[in-house]
Design an enzyme around this catalytic site. Sequence first.
Site, mmCIF file in Angstrom:
data_model
loop_
_atom_site.group_PDB
_atom_site.id
_atom_site.type_symbol
_atom_site.label_atom_id
_atom_site.label_comp_id
_atom_site.label_asym_id
_atom_site.label_seq_id
_atom_site.Cartn_x
_atom_site.Cartn_y
_atom_site.Cartn_z
ATOM 1 N N CYS A 53 0.857 -1.184 0.000
ATOM 2 C CA CYS A 53 0.000 0.000 0.000
ATOM 3 C C CYS A 53 0.895 1.236 0.000
ATOM 4 C CB CYS A 53 -0.910 0.015 1.223
ATOM 5 S SG CYS A 53 -1.863 1.540 1.376
ATOM 6 N N ASP A 60 -0.307 -5.852 0.747
ATOM 7 C CA ASP A 60 -1.629 -6.204 0.240
ATOM 8 C C ASP A 60 -1.525 -7.587 -0.387
ATOM 9 O OD1 ASP A 60 -2.914 -3.770 0.871
ATOM 10 O OD2 ASP A 60 -2.132 -2.839 -0.952
#
Length: 135
Positions: A53, A60
């Site tokens: 991110c 992620d």
Amino acid sequence: MKRTKTAMKTSLGYSEDHAKSGLSTTLPELETWPNQYKGYEITIDIPEYTAICPKTGLPDFGTIRIHYMPDQHCVELKSLKLYIHAYRNVGIFYENAVNRILQDFVKACRPVRATVTGEFTARGGLRSLIEARYP
């Protein structure tokens, strides 16, 4: 459309750099091989997608699904694997990743049609499903 104070608050802390993060990162080239048949479709599931991110720096995780109808070329799977795994250290939002994957895939393969879907692991009680299509 008039922006309310609430709408303005939602974008605080997110810069243009966050929004563009990962879009110009150099990634491995997608390779292809000559297609021998017409009128069929291919679905490729990649359950080990990871990226970072750009806002929080947290990892992620998700599954990327590519569904396409090849024209003259099919994607070479090892090059696709290396391409997707290169996202591991890239700071990029889900939405940008899915659209970038579609853009790069279409550029390499020139399919009749293609859909890239990103199904991302729940974080904080929210799960995202992003889909981008060509044409």
